[in-house]
Scaffold this active site. Structure first.
Site, PDB file in Angstrom:
ATOM      1  CB  CYS A 136       3.998  -0.533  -1.289  1.00 56.91           C
ATOM      2  SG  CYS A 136       3.914  -1.063   0.429  1.00 56.91           S
ATOM      3  CB  CYS A 139       6.388   0.919   1.307  1.00 59.97           C
ATOM      4  SG  CYS A 139       5.884  -0.768   1.051  1.00 59.97           S
ATOM      5  CG  ASP A 140       6.738   4.168  -1.044  1.00 60.15           C
ATOM      6  OD1 ASP A 140       7.734   4.040  -0.307  1.00 60.15           O
ATOM      7  OD2 ASP A 140       6.611   3.550  -2.112  1.00 60.15           O
TER       8      ASP A 140
END
Ligand code: NDP
Length: 334
Positions: A136, A139-140
């Site tokens: 992701c 997200c990261d």
């Protein structure tokens, strides 16, 4: 065998399921949430979550899910650690069977079973999960500011993730197993024109390599050319695997209308499925955004829609044809 009865049965213990539970419980519907195999869902396998609103310092994925569980329980949700194996929906209501042998009856059903990222299944991938291996970018990506990263895959997700990562990383290499991308032409054009992106065609990743000390960290990849068979090494700080997701919806394939890929079809601006009294929320019905915040929002919608359905059909339920609340119930053991 125990028979559990409720007005709202929720399957799935990710952000969608817990949010549906919080709203349904606060509407005095005494929901039952059946967790499935991975209580907490995909967020339990991530580390820092910095994009879920309300946490100025970020929050650990497992901690966020634990808080949601506690909140759902505190407002009156009954959480049952079981995995639903069969579901039947009729004009009388919903009947489900658990792996434990328990049976469930409900007036409405909220499906919040989520999806799982597909992984490559190569050495090092699991070992460095959360330490340089991710599925992701939204997200990261932030953790790779000024670093070099790789994205694996050739679909829309891979291209979108690669383009997103250019906002953070100094260099993005997209590795694809063929000589042609599957992504939409406009996305391909954007990707290929981007100065920070390099595409590595006809290549598969065979191993993720890294250091364990002082902290686990990815340092590179072992690659193989699918045409020549030649092996090579690539130095990188991170690898984003974007080879598709599998929604956990096989249980419903004969009951509900689905999109290609197994995502449950819901009405626009609604979580209503093709079957009355059944609602779907989160990643099992969302192939586009796949974010915890969106899943939570859909869980809220599903609970409100279930509540509305129950209110609209209350005359029928009040005739004694509805499933009584869990608290009214005498459990029956076989
Ligand atoms: P896709 O199935 O479209 O693409 C998966 C990609 O991963 C393919 O290029 C495939 O290669 C590659 N792949 C699969 N398995 C492996 C493997 N073991 N090793 C190496 N490569 C592999 O999945 P997406 O997640 O990209 O998209 C899913 C759906 O969501 C699609 O319908 C997509 O259009 C949609 N979507 C839409 C978006 C949008 O509209 N903005 C954004 C993101 C997704 P190959 O091509 O060789 O099969």
């Amino acid at each position: 065998m125990t028979l559990h009865r409720t007005k709202v049965l929720i399957i799935g213990a990710g952000p969608a399921g817990y949010t549906a539970a919080i709203y349904a419980a606060r509407a005095n519907l005494e929901p039952i949430l059946v967790t499935g195999l991975q209580p907490g869902g995909q967020l339990t396998i991530t580390t820092d979550v910095e994009n879920y609103p309300g946490f100025s310092e970020g929050v650990q994925g497992p901690q966020l899910m634990e808080e949601m569980r506690l909140q759902a329980e505190r407002v009156g949700t009954r959480i049952i650690y079981d995995t639903i194996k069969s579901v039947k929906v009729s004009s009388d209501g919903v009947k489900a069977g658990g792996e434990s042998g328990d049976a469930y009856e409900s007036d409405t059903l909220v499906i919040a079973t989520g999806a799982q990222a597909r992984w490559l299944g190569i050495p090092g991938e699991r070992e460095f999960g959360g330490y340089g291996v991710s599925a992701c970018a939204t997200c990261d990506g932030f953790f790779f500011r000024g670093k070099e990263v790789v994205v694996v895959g050739g679909g829309n997700t891979a291209v979108e993730e690669a383009l997103y990562l250019t906002n953070h990383a100094s260099k993005v290499t997209l590795i694809h197993r063929r000589d042609r991308l599957r992504a939409e032409p406009i996305m391909q054009k954007r990707l290929l024109a981007h100065p920070a992106v390099t595409v590595c065609w006809n290549t598969v990743v065979e191993e993720v390599v890294g250091d364990q000390q002082p902290n686990p960290a990815v340092t590179g990849l072992r690659l193989r050319d699918t045409v020549t068979g030649e092996a090579s090494d690539l130095t990188t700080d991170g690898i984003f695997v974007a080879v598709g997701h599998d929604p956990a919806t096989s249980l419903f394939k004969d009951i509900l209308d689905m999109h290609e890929g197994g995502y449950i079809k819901v009405a626009p601006w609604s979580t209503a499925t093709s079957v009355e009294r059944v609602f779907a929320a989160g990643d099992c019905a969302d192939s586009v955004f796949r974010q915890a915040t969106v899943a939570s929002a859909m869980g809220c919608m599903a609970a409100l829609e279930a509540e509305r359905f129950i209110a609209e059909h209350s005359a029928l339920f009040n005739d004694g044809q509805h499933a009584p609340l869990a608290s009214d119930l005498v459990s029956a053991d076989d």
